[in-house]
Design a protein around this motif. Structure first.
Motif, PDB file in Angstrom:
ATOM      1  N   THR A 110     -32.573 -34.510 -43.654  1.00  0.00           N
ATOM      2  CA  THR A 110     -31.839 -34.600 -44.925  1.00  0.00           C
ATOM      3  C   THR A 110     -31.461 -36.035 -45.271  1.00  0.00           C
ATOM      4  N   ARG A 111     -31.626 -36.961 -44.328  1.00  0.00           N
ATOM      5  CA  ARG A 111     -31.213 -38.341 -44.562  1.00  0.00           C
ATOM      6  C   ARG A 111     -32.393 -39.322 -44.506  1.00  0.00           C
ATOM      7  N   LEU A 112     -33.617 -38.785 -44.458  1.00  0.00           N
ATOM      8  CA  LEU A 112     -34.782 -39.655 -44.293  1.00  0.00           C
ATOM      9  C   LEU A 112     -35.661 -39.641 -45.540  1.00  0.00           C
ATOM     10  N   GLY A 113     -36.357 -40.775 -45.771  1.00  0.00           N
ATOM     11  CA  GLY A 113     -37.239 -40.867 -46.920  1.00  0.00           C
ATOM     12  C   GLY A 113     -38.559 -41.546 -46.613  1.00  0.00           C
ATOM     13  N   GLU A 114     -38.570 -42.459 -45.644  1.00  0.00           N
ATOM     14  CA  GLU A 114     -39.807 -43.141 -45.288  1.00  0.00           C
ATOM     15  C   GLU A 114     -40.795 -42.145 -44.668  1.00  0.00           C
ATOM     16  N   SER A 115     -42.047 -42.229 -45.067  1.00  0.00           N
ATOM     17  CA  SER A 115     -43.026 -41.222 -44.663  1.00  0.00           C
ATOM     18  C   SER A 115     -43.217 -41.167 -43.148  1.00  0.00           C
ATOM     19  N   HIS A 116     -43.161 -42.320 -42.450  1.00  0.00           N
ATOM     20  CA  HIS A 116     -43.425 -42.305 -41.004  1.00  0.00           C
ATOM     21  C   HIS A 116     -42.245 -41.722 -40.221  1.00  0.00           C
ATOM     22  N   THR A 117     -41.001 -42.105 -40.575  1.00  0.00           N
ATOM     23  CA  THR A 117     -39.842 -41.530 -39.866  1.00  0.00           C
ATOM     24  C   THR A 117     -39.655 -40.074 -40.234  1.00  0.00           C
TER      25      THR A 117
ATOM     26  N   SER B 196     -34.773 -34.818 -58.210  1.00  0.00           N
ATOM     27  CA  SER B 196     -35.728 -35.895 -57.980  1.00  0.00           C
ATOM     28  C   SER B 196     -36.605 -35.534 -56.787  1.00  0.00           C
ATOM     29  N   PRO B 197     -37.776 -36.157 -56.632  1.00  0.00           N
ATOM     30  CA  PRO B 197     -38.623 -35.856 -55.476  1.00  0.00           C
ATOM     31  C   PRO B 197     -37.884 -35.962 -54.139  1.00  0.00           C
ATOM     32  N   GLU B 198     -37.096 -37.022 -53.982  1.00  0.00           N
ATOM     33  CA  GLU B 198     -36.359 -37.182 -52.730  1.00  0.00           C
ATOM     34  C   GLU B 198     -35.228 -36.179 -52.614  1.00  0.00           C
TER      35      GLU B 198
ATOM     36  N   LEU C 123     -36.601 -32.806 -51.613  1.00  0.00           N
ATOM     37  CA  LEU C 123     -36.991 -32.815 -50.205  1.00  0.00           C
ATOM     38  C   LEU C 123     -35.781 -32.656 -49.295  1.00  0.00           C
ATOM     39  N   HIS C 124     -34.718 -33.421 -49.579  1.00  0.00           N
ATOM     40  CA  HIS C 124     -33.515 -33.352 -48.750  1.00  0.00           C
ATOM     41  C   HIS C 124     -32.788 -32.021 -48.918  1.00  0.00           C
ATOM     42  N   GLY C 125     -32.793 -31.481 -50.129  1.00  0.00           N
ATOM     43  CA  GLY C 125     -32.160 -30.183 -50.353  1.00  0.00           C
ATOM     44  C   GLY C 125     -32.863 -29.083 -49.592  1.00  0.00           C
ATOM     45  N   ALA C 126     -34.192 -29.107 -49.587  1.00  0.00           N
ATOM     46  CA  ALA C 126     -34.955 -28.101 -48.850  1.00  0.00           C
ATOM     47  C   ALA C 126     -34.675 -28.197 -47.350  1.00  0.00           C
ATOM     48  N   ALA C 127     -34.624 -29.424 -46.824  1.00  0.00           N
ATOM     49  CA  ALA C 127     -34.353 -29.615 -45.390  1.00  0.00           C
ATOM     50  C   ALA C 127     -32.976 -29.076 -45.015  1.00  0.00           C
TER      51      ALA C 127
END
Length: 429
Positions: free
Chosen positions: A112-119, A182-184, A187-191
Protein backbone atom coordinates in the motif's frame (compact mmCIF):
# COMPACT_ATOMS: atom_id res chain seq x y z
CA UNK A 1 -0.06 -42.41 8.10
CA UNK A 2 1.80 -39.64 9.88
CA UNK A 3 1.39 -36.99 7.23
CA UNK A 4 -2.37 -37.21 6.95
CA UNK A 5 -4.12 -33.98 7.87
CA UNK A 6 -7.02 -35.65 9.60
CA UNK A 7 -5.48 -38.51 11.52
CA UNK A 8 -7.49 -41.58 12.40
CA UNK A 9 -7.80 -40.63 16.13
CA UNK A 10 -8.86 -37.08 15.29
CA UNK A 11 -11.32 -38.16 12.59
CA UNK A 12 -12.86 -41.05 14.55
CA UNK A 13 -15.54 -38.99 16.39
CA UNK A 14 -16.69 -37.46 13.12
CA UNK A 15 -18.96 -39.27 10.72
CA UNK A 16 -18.08 -39.11 7.06
CA UNK A 17 -20.72 -36.53 6.15
CA UNK A 18 -19.59 -34.10 8.86
CA UNK A 19 -15.99 -34.61 7.91
CA UNK A 20 -16.76 -33.71 4.29
CA UNK A 21 -18.85 -30.67 5.33
CA UNK A 22 -15.97 -29.26 7.36
CA UNK A 23 -13.62 -29.69 4.42
CA UNK A 24 -16.11 -28.07 2.05
CA UNK A 25 -16.35 -25.02 4.32
CA UNK A 26 -12.57 -24.87 4.65
CA UNK A 27 -12.07 -25.05 0.87
CA UNK A 28 -14.69 -22.33 0.38
CA UNK A 29 -13.00 -19.93 2.80
CA UNK A 30 -9.44 -20.53 1.61
CA UNK A 31 -10.35 -20.21 -2.06
CA UNK A 32 -12.27 -17.00 -1.45
CA UNK A 33 -8.96 -15.73 -0.07
CA UNK A 34 -7.16 -17.08 -3.16
CA UNK A 35 -9.67 -15.34 -5.41
CA UNK A 36 -8.98 -12.00 -3.74
CA UNK A 37 -5.32 -12.51 -2.91
CA UNK A 38 -3.63 -13.86 -6.02
CA UNK A 39 -1.91 -11.31 -8.26
CA UNK A 40 -4.60 -12.20 -10.80
CA UNK A 41 -7.31 -11.30 -8.27
CA UNK A 42 -8.44 -7.94 -6.92
CA UNK A 43 -5.14 -6.22 -7.65
CA UNK A 44 -4.98 -7.50 -11.26
CA UNK A 45 -6.77 -4.70 -13.13
CA UNK A 46 -5.35 -1.87 -10.96
CA UNK A 47 -1.86 -3.31 -11.50
CA UNK A 48 -2.26 -3.66 -15.29
CA UNK A 49 -3.76 -0.15 -15.50
CA UNK A 50 -0.92 1.28 -13.39
CA UNK A 51 1.75 -0.33 -15.58
CA UNK A 52 -0.01 0.75 -18.77
CA UNK A 53 -0.87 4.33 -17.83
CA UNK A 54 1.67 5.38 -15.20
CA UNK A 55 4.63 3.48 -16.67
CA UNK A 56 3.63 3.48 -20.35
CA UNK A 57 4.38 -0.22 -20.81
CA UNK A 58 3.36 -2.32 -23.85
CA UNK A 59 1.29 -5.56 -23.68
CA UNK A 60 4.45 -7.67 -23.93
CA UNK A 61 6.17 -5.69 -21.14
CA UNK A 62 3.14 -6.03 -18.88
CA UNK A 63 2.88 -9.76 -19.57
CA UNK A 64 6.61 -10.26 -18.92
CA UNK A 65 6.33 -8.37 -15.61
CA UNK A 66 3.33 -10.45 -14.54
CA UNK A 67 5.22 -13.63 -15.48
CA UNK A 68 7.54 -13.03 -12.52
CA UNK A 69 4.66 -13.83 -10.22
CA UNK A 70 4.17 -17.23 -11.86
CA UNK A 71 7.51 -18.53 -10.57
CA UNK A 72 6.23 -19.33 -7.03
CA UNK A 73 3.45 -21.37 -8.65
CA UNK A 74 5.85 -23.28 -10.89
CA UNK A 75 7.91 -24.55 -7.92
CA UNK A 76 4.90 -25.76 -5.90
CA UNK A 77 6.34 -29.29 -5.46
CA UNK A 78 9.05 -27.77 -3.24
CA UNK A 79 6.44 -26.63 -0.72
CA UNK A 80 4.80 -30.05 -0.79
CA UNK A 81 8.09 -31.82 -0.10
CA UNK A 82 8.99 -29.48 2.77
CA UNK A 83 5.55 -29.93 4.31
CA UNK A 84 5.70 -33.72 3.95
CA UNK A 85 9.18 -34.06 5.42
CA UNK A 86 9.55 -31.22 7.94
CA UNK A 87 6.81 -30.55 10.51
CA UNK A 88 6.64 -26.90 11.61
CA UNK A 89 5.92 -26.48 15.32
CA UNK A 90 4.79 -30.11 15.27
CA UNK A 91 2.38 -29.76 12.31
CA UNK A 92 2.85 -30.76 8.68
CA UNK A 93 0.07 -28.62 7.19
CA UNK A 94 -1.62 -26.40 9.76
CA UNK A 95 1.36 -24.28 10.80
CA UNK A 96 2.45 -23.75 7.19
CA UNK A 97 -1.05 -22.61 6.20
CA UNK A 98 -1.14 -20.07 9.02
CA UNK A 99 2.37 -18.81 8.29
CA UNK A 100 1.71 -18.48 4.54
CA UNK A 101 -1.47 -16.46 4.98
CA UNK A 102 0.16 -14.24 7.60
CA UNK A 103 2.97 -13.55 5.09
CA UNK A 104 0.37 -12.66 2.46
CA UNK A 105 -1.37 -10.16 4.74
CA UNK A 106 1.89 -8.46 5.74
CA UNK A 107 3.13 -8.24 2.14
CA UNK A 108 -0.09 -6.68 0.88
CA UNK A 109 -0.06 -4.13 3.70
CA UNK A 110 3.48 -3.24 2.61
CA UNK A 111 2.35 -2.83 -1.01
CA UNK A 112 0.00 0.00 0.00
CA UNK A 113 3.02 2.30 0.31
CA UNK A 114 5.01 1.31 -2.78
CA UNK A 115 5.03 2.67 -6.33
CA UNK A 116 8.33 1.81 -7.99
CA UNK A 117 7.90 -1.21 -10.26
CA UNK A 118 10.93 -3.14 -8.92
CA UNK A 119 10.16 -2.75 -5.18
CA UNK A 120 6.47 -3.32 -5.81
CA UNK A 121 7.38 -6.44 -7.77
CA UNK A 122 9.40 -7.84 -4.86
CA UNK A 123 6.53 -7.37 -2.41
CA UNK A 124 3.95 -8.80 -4.79
CA UNK A 125 6.30 -11.73 -5.33
CA UNK A 126 6.01 -12.44 -1.60
CA UNK A 127 2.22 -12.46 -1.90
CA UNK A 128 2.54 -14.92 -4.79
CA UNK A 129 4.68 -17.21 -2.62
CA UNK A 130 2.12 -16.95 0.18
CA UNK A 131 -0.82 -17.85 -2.05
CA UNK A 132 1.10 -20.63 -3.82
CA UNK A 133 2.10 -22.27 -0.53
CA UNK A 134 -1.46 -22.05 0.78
CA UNK A 135 -2.79 -23.50 -2.48
CA UNK A 136 -0.28 -26.38 -2.37
CA UNK A 137 -1.33 -27.44 1.11
CA UNK A 138 -5.00 -27.21 0.14
CA UNK A 139 -4.18 -29.42 -2.84
CA UNK A 140 -2.70 -32.02 -0.51
CA UNK A 141 -5.88 -31.93 1.55
CA UNK A 142 -7.99 -32.24 -1.58
CA UNK A 143 -6.19 -35.32 -2.91
CA UNK A 144 -5.89 -37.16 0.41
CA UNK A 145 -9.53 -36.72 1.32
CA UNK A 146 -10.85 -36.78 -2.24
CA UNK A 147 -9.46 -40.26 -2.82
CA UNK A 148 -10.62 -41.43 0.59
CA UNK A 149 -14.23 -40.40 -0.03
CA UNK A 150 -14.27 -40.61 -3.87
CA UNK A 151 -15.13 -36.90 -3.86
CA UNK A 152 -12.19 -35.21 -5.56
CA UNK A 153 -14.46 -33.75 -8.25
CA UNK A 154 -16.76 -32.30 -5.56
CA UNK A 155 -13.79 -30.73 -3.75
CA UNK A 156 -12.33 -29.31 -6.99
CA UNK A 157 -15.75 -27.93 -7.90
CA UNK A 158 -16.16 -26.37 -4.45
CA UNK A 159 -12.78 -24.68 -4.61
CA UNK A 160 -13.33 -23.10 -8.01
CA UNK A 161 -16.93 -22.16 -7.25
CA UNK A 162 -15.85 -20.00 -4.32
CA UNK A 163 -12.66 -18.83 -6.01
CA UNK A 164 -14.83 -17.31 -8.70
CA UNK A 165 -17.35 -15.86 -6.28
CA UNK A 166 -14.38 -13.91 -4.93
CA UNK A 167 -13.10 -13.23 -8.46
CA UNK A 168 -16.48 -11.73 -9.35
CA UNK A 169 -16.28 -9.34 -6.43
CA UNK A 170 -12.61 -8.65 -7.21
CA UNK A 171 -13.36 -7.69 -10.81
CA UNK A 172 -16.16 -5.31 -9.81
CA UNK A 173 -14.18 -3.67 -7.02
CA UNK A 174 -10.99 -3.47 -9.10
CA UNK A 175 -12.84 -1.87 -11.99
CA UNK A 176 -14.42 0.76 -9.73
CA UNK A 177 -11.08 1.56 -8.11
CA UNK A 178 -9.45 2.11 -11.50
CA UNK A 179 -12.39 4.15 -12.76
CA UNK A 180 -12.52 6.58 -9.84
CA UNK A 181 -8.95 6.78 -8.50
CA UNK A 182 -5.55 7.62 -9.92
CA UNK A 183 -3.50 4.64 -11.18
CA UNK A 184 -1.40 4.66 -8.02
CA UNK A 185 -4.39 5.26 -5.75
CA UNK A 186 -6.29 2.33 -7.28
CA UNK A 187 -3.26 0.08 -6.85
CA UNK A 188 -2.79 1.01 -3.19
CA UNK A 189 -6.51 0.76 -2.46
CA UNK A 190 -6.67 -2.75 -3.91
CA UNK A 191 -3.64 -3.84 -1.86
CA UNK A 192 -5.23 -2.51 1.34
CA UNK A 193 -8.45 -4.44 0.75
CA UNK A 194 -6.68 -7.68 -0.13
CA UNK A 195 -4.46 -7.47 2.96
CA UNK A 196 -7.50 -8.26 5.14
CA UNK A 197 -8.52 -11.46 3.31
CA UNK A 198 -5.82 -13.90 4.57
CA UNK A 199 -6.98 -13.40 8.15
CA UNK A 200 -10.10 -15.46 7.41
CA UNK A 201 -7.94 -18.29 6.03
CA UNK A 202 -5.93 -18.31 9.25
CA UNK A 203 -9.13 -18.62 11.29
CA UNK A 204 -10.48 -21.38 9.02
CA UNK A 205 -7.25 -23.34 9.43
CA UNK A 206 -7.37 -23.01 13.20
CA UNK A 207 -11.00 -24.08 13.59
CA UNK A 208 -11.72 -26.45 10.69
CA UNK A 209 -8.54 -28.52 10.31
CA UNK A 210 -7.88 -31.19 12.93
CA UNK A 211 -4.28 -32.30 12.79
CA UNK A 212 -2.40 -34.44 15.27
CA UNK A 213 1.02 -33.19 16.25
CA UNK A 214 3.80 -35.13 14.56
CA UNK A 215 7.56 -35.20 14.38
CA UNK A 216 9.98 -36.16 11.66
CA UNK A 217 11.20 -39.70 12.30
CA UNK A 218 13.48 -41.73 10.08
CA UNK A 219 10.96 -44.47 9.36
CA UNK A 220 8.30 -42.10 8.08
CA UNK A 221 10.85 -40.02 6.17
CA UNK A 222 12.08 -43.19 4.44
CA UNK A 223 8.54 -44.23 3.45
CA UNK A 224 7.69 -40.77 2.15
CA UNK A 225 10.95 -40.59 0.20
CA UNK A 226 10.25 -43.93 -1.48
CA UNK A 227 6.73 -42.73 -2.35
CA UNK A 228 8.13 -39.56 -3.92
CA UNK A 229 10.62 -41.54 -6.01
CA UNK A 230 7.90 -44.01 -7.04
CA UNK A 231 5.81 -41.11 -8.32
CA UNK A 232 8.11 -40.75 -11.31
CA UNK A 233 7.58 -44.39 -12.26
CA UNK A 234 3.79 -44.09 -12.59
CA UNK A 235 3.00 -44.32 -16.30
CA UNK A 236 -0.46 -42.76 -15.98
CA UNK A 237 0.96 -39.69 -14.27
CA UNK A 238 3.52 -39.12 -17.03
CA UNK A 239 0.80 -39.32 -19.67
CA UNK A 240 -1.44 -36.94 -17.72
CA UNK A 241 1.48 -34.54 -17.30
CA UNK A 242 2.07 -34.41 -21.07
CA UNK A 243 -1.65 -34.02 -21.74
CA UNK A 244 -2.02 -31.27 -19.14
CA UNK A 245 0.89 -29.28 -20.55
CA UNK A 246 -0.48 -29.50 -24.09
CA UNK A 247 -4.02 -28.69 -22.91
CA UNK A 248 -2.96 -25.33 -21.43
CA UNK A 249 -0.28 -24.41 -23.97
CA UNK A 250 -2.58 -22.68 -26.49
CA UNK A 251 -1.46 -19.05 -27.13
CA UNK A 252 -3.18 -16.85 -24.58
CA UNK A 253 -4.65 -13.42 -25.28
CA UNK A 254 -5.57 -12.09 -21.83
CA UNK A 255 -3.28 -9.04 -21.83
CA UNK A 256 -3.76 -8.27 -25.56
CA UNK A 257 -7.51 -8.47 -24.96
CA UNK A 258 -7.23 -5.94 -22.13
CA UNK A 259 -5.31 -3.52 -24.38
CA UNK A 260 -7.77 -4.14 -27.24
CA UNK A 261 -10.79 -3.40 -25.06
CA UNK A 262 -9.13 -0.28 -23.62
CA UNK A 263 -7.61 1.22 -26.78
CA UNK A 264 -9.74 -0.07 -29.67
CA UNK A 265 -13.19 -0.70 -28.21
CA UNK A 266 -12.85 2.22 -25.76
CA UNK A 267 -14.44 0.32 -22.89
CA UNK A 268 -14.30 2.14 -19.56
CA UNK A 269 -12.18 0.58 -16.83
CA UNK A 270 -15.32 0.08 -14.76
CA UNK A 271 -16.95 -1.90 -17.57
CA UNK A 272 -13.81 -4.01 -18.06
CA UNK A 273 -14.12 -4.83 -14.36
CA UNK A 274 -17.77 -5.76 -14.92
CA UNK A 275 -16.73 -8.07 -17.76
CA UNK A 276 -14.32 -9.80 -15.38
CA UNK A 277 -17.20 -10.26 -12.94
CA UNK A 278 -19.42 -11.61 -15.73
CA UNK A 279 -16.73 -14.16 -16.64
CA UNK A 280 -16.52 -15.22 -12.99
CA UNK A 281 -20.31 -15.48 -12.88
CA UNK A 282 -19.98 -17.94 -15.76
CA UNK A 283 -17.50 -19.93 -13.69
CA UNK A 284 -19.95 -19.98 -10.77
CA UNK A 285 -22.83 -21.11 -12.99
CA UNK A 286 -20.61 -23.78 -14.52
CA UNK A 287 -19.70 -25.06 -11.05
CA UNK A 288 -23.34 -25.13 -9.93
CA UNK A 289 -24.39 -26.81 -13.17
CA UNK A 290 -21.70 -29.45 -12.73
CA UNK A 291 -22.77 -30.08 -9.13
CA UNK A 292 -26.41 -30.50 -10.17
CA UNK A 293 -26.27 -32.28 -13.52
CA UNK A 294 -22.80 -33.55 -14.42
CA UNK A 295 -21.56 -35.60 -11.49
CA UNK A 296 -21.31 -39.21 -12.56
CA UNK A 297 -19.93 -38.46 -16.03
CA UNK A 298 -16.94 -40.50 -17.08
CA UNK A 299 -13.58 -38.74 -17.07
CA UNK A 300 -13.31 -39.21 -20.83
CA UNK A 301 -16.71 -37.59 -21.49
CA UNK A 302 -15.89 -34.69 -19.20
CA UNK A 303 -12.52 -34.04 -20.85
CA UNK A 304 -14.04 -34.15 -24.35
CA UNK A 305 -16.84 -31.80 -23.33
CA UNK A 306 -14.33 -29.34 -21.87
CA UNK A 307 -12.31 -29.31 -25.12
CA UNK A 308 -15.44 -28.74 -27.21
CA UNK A 309 -16.66 -25.89 -25.02
CA UNK A 310 -13.18 -24.36 -24.90
CA UNK A 311 -12.82 -24.38 -28.67
CA UNK A 312 -16.25 -22.83 -29.30
CA UNK A 313 -15.99 -20.12 -26.63
CA UNK A 314 -12.45 -19.16 -27.64
CA UNK A 315 -13.57 -18.74 -31.25
CA UNK A 316 -16.55 -16.72 -30.00
CA UNK A 317 -14.18 -13.85 -29.11
CA UNK A 318 -14.15 -13.14 -32.86
CA UNK A 319 -17.69 -11.78 -32.31
CA UNK A 320 -16.53 -9.24 -29.73
CA UNK A 321 -17.56 -5.90 -31.22
CA UNK A 322 -19.21 -4.01 -28.35
CA UNK A 323 -20.30 -4.11 -24.74
CA UNK A 324 -23.23 -6.52 -25.20
CA UNK A 325 -21.27 -9.07 -27.25
CA UNK A 326 -18.37 -8.82 -24.80
CA UNK A 327 -20.71 -9.68 -21.93
CA UNK A 328 -22.09 -12.77 -23.68
CA UNK A 329 -18.66 -14.00 -24.76
CA UNK A 330 -17.10 -13.53 -21.32
CA UNK A 331 -19.99 -15.32 -19.63
CA UNK A 332 -19.76 -18.31 -21.99
CA UNK A 333 -15.98 -18.40 -21.61
CA UNK A 334 -16.35 -18.52 -17.83
CA UNK A 335 -18.60 -21.57 -18.06
CA UNK A 336 -16.18 -23.34 -20.41
CA UNK A 337 -13.14 -22.52 -18.25
CA UNK A 338 -14.88 -23.89 -15.17
CA UNK A 339 -15.66 -27.21 -16.85
CA UNK A 340 -12.06 -27.37 -18.10
CA UNK A 341 -10.62 -26.89 -14.63
CA UNK A 342 -12.96 -29.40 -13.00
CA UNK A 343 -12.16 -31.95 -15.72
CA UNK A 344 -8.37 -31.59 -15.67
CA UNK A 345 -7.83 -31.08 -11.92
CA UNK A 346 -10.13 -33.98 -11.04
CA UNK A 347 -8.20 -36.19 -13.45
CA UNK A 348 -4.94 -35.26 -11.75
CA UNK A 349 -6.34 -35.78 -8.24
CA UNK A 350 -7.73 -39.21 -9.14
CA UNK A 351 -4.36 -40.51 -10.36
CA UNK A 352 -2.01 -39.14 -7.67
CA UNK A 353 -0.23 -42.10 -6.02
CA UNK A 354 -0.61 -42.84 -2.31
CA UNK A 355 1.78 -41.30 0.23
CA UNK A 356 2.88 -38.75 -2.39
CA UNK A 357 -0.50 -37.14 -3.02
CA UNK A 358 0.51 -33.60 -2.09
CA UNK A 359 3.79 -33.68 -4.00
CA UNK A 360 2.28 -35.26 -7.11
CA UNK A 361 -0.67 -32.86 -7.23
CA UNK A 362 1.63 -29.87 -6.74
CA UNK A 363 3.90 -31.17 -9.50
CA UNK A 364 1.00 -31.37 -11.93
CA UNK A 365 -0.25 -27.91 -10.96
CA UNK A 366 3.25 -26.52 -11.49
CA UNK A 367 3.23 -27.97 -14.98
CA UNK A 368 -0.15 -26.33 -15.61
CA UNK A 369 1.15 -22.98 -14.36
CA UNK A 370 4.27 -23.28 -16.51
CA UNK A 371 2.18 -24.01 -19.61
CA UNK A 372 -0.10 -21.06 -18.83
CA UNK A 373 2.88 -18.75 -18.37
CA UNK A 374 4.42 -19.83 -21.66
CA UNK A 375 1.03 -19.49 -23.33
CA UNK A 376 0.49 -15.92 -22.11
CA UNK A 377 3.94 -14.73 -23.17
CA UNK A 378 3.68 -16.49 -26.52
CA UNK A 379 0.30 -14.88 -27.15
CA UNK A 380 1.52 -11.38 -26.29
CA UNK A 381 4.62 -11.84 -28.47
CA UNK A 382 2.54 -12.99 -31.44
CA UNK A 383 0.09 -10.11 -30.92
CA UNK A 384 2.84 -7.47 -31.07
CA UNK A 385 5.46 -8.90 -33.41
CA UNK A 386 3.60 -11.29 -35.75
CA UNK A 387 -0.01 -10.15 -35.93
CA UNK A 388 0.69 -6.37 -35.79
CA UNK A 389 -1.61 -5.78 -32.78
CA UNK A 390 -4.51 -7.57 -34.48
CA UNK A 391 -6.49 -9.78 -32.09
CA UNK A 392 -8.46 -11.95 -34.56
CA UNK A 393 -5.52 -14.07 -35.85
CA UNK A 394 -4.46 -14.77 -32.26
CA UNK A 395 -8.00 -15.88 -31.35
CA UNK A 396 -8.17 -18.24 -34.35
CA UNK A 397 -4.77 -19.74 -33.48
CA UNK A 398 -5.76 -20.23 -29.84
CA UNK A 399 -9.04 -21.93 -30.77
CA UNK A 400 -7.18 -24.19 -33.18
CA UNK A 401 -4.68 -25.25 -30.52
CA UNK A 402 -7.56 -26.11 -28.18
CA UNK A 403 -9.32 -28.23 -30.81
CA UNK A 404 -6.12 -30.21 -31.49
CA UNK A 405 -6.22 -31.59 -27.93
CA UNK A 406 -9.02 -33.96 -29.04
CA UNK A 407 -6.28 -35.99 -30.74
CA UNK A 408 -4.48 -36.62 -27.44
CA UNK A 409 -7.46 -37.80 -25.34
CA UNK A 410 -7.13 -41.50 -26.37
CA UNK A 411 -3.59 -41.63 -24.97
CA UNK A 412 -5.08 -41.20 -21.47
CA UNK A 413 -6.77 -44.63 -21.70
CA UNK A 414 -9.60 -43.54 -19.42
CA UNK A 415 -12.17 -46.07 -20.66
CA UNK A 416 -15.25 -45.89 -18.41
CA UNK A 417 -13.61 -44.46 -15.30
CA UNK A 418 -15.97 -42.12 -13.45
CA UNK A 419 -14.73 -38.58 -12.74
CA UNK A 420 -13.92 -38.20 -9.06
CA UNK A 421 -13.26 -41.88 -8.44
CA UNK A 422 -9.74 -42.69 -7.29
CA UNK A 423 -7.71 -44.60 -9.86
CA UNK A 424 -5.77 -46.21 -7.03
CA UNK A 425 -7.69 -47.48 -4.02
CA UNK A 426 -6.46 -45.54 -0.95
CA UNK A 427 -5.28 -47.33 2.16
CA UNK A 428 -5.05 -46.26 5.77
CA UNK A 429 -1.44 -47.24 6.23
Amino acid sequence: MAEEILSAPAAAPLDEARHIRRLMVFFAVVYVVEGFGQVGGLISQPLSFYLKEAKGWSPLQVTAYLTIFNFPWIIKPVYGIVSDFVPLFGYRRKAYLILANALGAIAYFSATRLGESHTLGLVLLLTAYAMAISSTLCGALLVENGQRFSSSDAFVNQQWLWFNVAAMASALIGGELVQHLSPEGALHGAAAIVALAPISAILATLYLIDESRSRADFGQLKKTFHALVATFAVRDLWVIAIFLFLYYLNPGFGTPLYFYMTDSLKFSQAYIGILGAISSAGWVLGALFYRRFMRGLTSRALINLSILLGTVTTAAYLLLFGEVSAAFVNFASGIANCIAFVATLTLVADYCPQRAEGFAFALMMSLLNLATSVSNNLGSYLYEHVFANRLDPLIILSAGFTALIFLFVPMLRLRSKEAGAAAHRPTDT
